[in-house]
Design an enzyme around this catalytic site. Structure first.
Site, PDB file in Angstrom:
ATOM      1  CE  LYS A  89      28.653 -32.672 -21.975  1.00 31.59           C
ATOM      2  NZ  LYS A  89      30.099 -33.702 -21.283  1.00 31.59           N
ATOM      3  CE1 TYR A  95      13.669 -25.468   7.004  1.00 34.96           C
ATOM      4  CE2 TYR A  95      14.271 -25.024   5.266  1.00 34.96           C
ATOM      5  CZ  TYR A  95      13.488 -25.150   5.563  1.00 34.96           C
ATOM      6  OH  TYR A  95      12.101 -25.122   5.653  1.00 34.96           O
ATOM      7  NE  ARG A  99      34.058 -39.384 -19.070  1.00 35.99           N
ATOM      8  CZ  ARG A  99      34.176 -37.778 -18.901  1.00 35.99           C
ATOM      9  NH1 ARG A  99      34.264 -37.375 -17.327  1.00 35.99           N
ATOM     10  NH2 ARG A  99      33.688 -37.825 -19.645  1.00 35.99           N
ATOM     11  CG  MET A 157      13.151 -27.336  -2.247  1.00 31.72           C
ATOM     12  SD  MET A 157      11.113 -28.428  -1.952  1.00 31.72           S
ATOM     13  CE  MET A 157      12.521 -29.967  -1.197  1.00 31.72           C
TER      14      MET A 157
END
Ligand SMILES: Cc1ncc(COP(=O)(O)O)c(C=O)c1O
Length: 362
Positions: A35, A256, A128, A304
């Site tokens: 998955k 940043y 779950r 990013m």
């Protein structure tokens, strides 16, 4: 710049892991869980390798993932266990995918669709998906009633990996479920609740099949045991080239927010990898990478599409290959080291990698 980032997946490592895991849990069957784009390794290519390595089953979360495998020509048995509300299971029937059903509604839809078989998913304490214990009598009664046309091939649950005592309690609940089904005359051939952690350490939970995700990729499911200690080889290496090198004077802000200002004049190198590629920004100013046999710290905030490393006074050039993570026995950072840098788990490091990154299978 994503084309410059490469995820190299070593097929021999995947094969080695499957052989190691098979030997560890024999005579139980093994499922390789593919998955989430095969935990970032690339669903189809990786599933092909696992299929070639002789896994008994492939496991996916949902039917979308299962259909992708079938459309690519994968023929190994595929189990899918998370379903959308109102799922009709027609795709499962059409593509020969086996659903694990968590309740009567899913069971009846799967039977109506004509799937080849079902696995019943029971909640033994994870809270779950899976039918809770009070629902078992009704689910099992209905499943037994249609067993002649759509066989109950499997009974599954999933462990919370909380403690040996908690896993033991879940195992005891699983035994109650098996017993209840047995009293109705059905003993599913595949009984499975262990994933990597329990598969490797809780022999009583292996029963007739173990679902291996993280371990199949050669990454340890444990904080305190390395993949090498488990005899596993990390299959994926993430690399990217240095794109910019520059000298930065002491005190100058880097990236940043200027969370990093070097104490002395230093050289920084820019690597075109950022959080848009799936690298967690919380690893800013903490993670490390390697160039050749030298390890360098990521400095300042991860952006990013870029991160910055401090290479001190070393000679690093544009185009040099930066290894973000790979096999720690080869001197690289591991996925677990990155996870430690942002307070996460190695699963996140590999499964979060953008599907758009180039994957190379060697
Ligand atoms: C139902 C189920 N089985 C098996 C696995 C594989 O787990 P692991 O990667 O810990 O082996 C998962 C993954 O979360 C899962 O959801």
């Amino acid at each position: 710049m994503t084309q410059e980032i490469t995820l190299t997946v070593e097929k021999a490592a995947l094969e080695h892991n499957i052989a190691t895991l098979r030997a560890a849990v024999a005579p139980a069957a093994i499922m390789a869980v593919v998955k989430a784009n095969a935990y970032g390794h690339g669903a189809v290519e990786t599933a092909r390798v696992f299929e070639g390595a002789g896994v008994d089953w492939l496991g996916v979360a949902d039917l979308d993932e299962a259909v992708v495998l079938r459309e690519a020509g994968i023929t190994a048995p595929v189990l899918a266990w998370l379903h959308a509300p109102g799922e009709t299971f027609e795709r499962a029937a059409a593509h020969d995918v086996t659903p694990a059903v968590s309740g009567v509604e899913q069971l009846e839809a799967a039977v109506a669709a004509g799937v080849r078989a079902v696995h019943l998913c029971v909640d033994t304490g994870l809270s779950r998906n899976g039918a809770v214990e009070s629902e078992w009598p009704e689910l099992f009664r209905r499943a037994v009633a249609t067993h002649d046309t759509v066989p109950v091939e499997g009974l599954m649950s999933h462990l919370a990996n909380t403690s040996p005592a908690d896993d033991g309690a879940q195992m005891a609940a699983f035994v109650r479920a098996t017993g209840m089904l047995g009293d109705l005359g059905v003993e599913p051939r595949l009984q499975h609740l262990a994933a990597s952690a329990a598969g490797l350490t809780f022999s009583g939970a292996r029963i007739t099949m173990v679902r291996f995700g993280i371990a199949a990729y050669g990454v340890s499911p444990f904080d305190d045991r390395s993949s090498a200690e488990l005899g596993l080889r990390p299959a994926m290496t993430m690399t990217a080239p240095v794109t910019t090198v520059k000298r930065v004077p002491a005190g100058e802000g880097v990236s940043y927010g200027y969370v990093f200002r070097p104490e002395r004049d230093t050289t920084i190198a820019v690597v075109p990898v950022g959080y848009a590629d799936g690298v967690d920004r919380a690893a800013s100013d903490r993670a490390s990478v390697t160039i050749g046999d030298r390890t360098y710290r990521v400095r300042g905030r991860i952006a990013m599409n870029a991160l910055v490393i401090d290479v001190g006074d070393d000679l690093v050039e544009v185009g040099d290959e930066v290894v973000l993570f790979g096999d720690p026995t080869l001197g690289r950072q591991g996925a677990s080291d990155w996870a430690a840098a942002f307070g996460g788990i190695a699963y996140e490091v590999i499964a979060s990698l953008s599907p758009h990154l180039a994957r190379r299978y060697v």
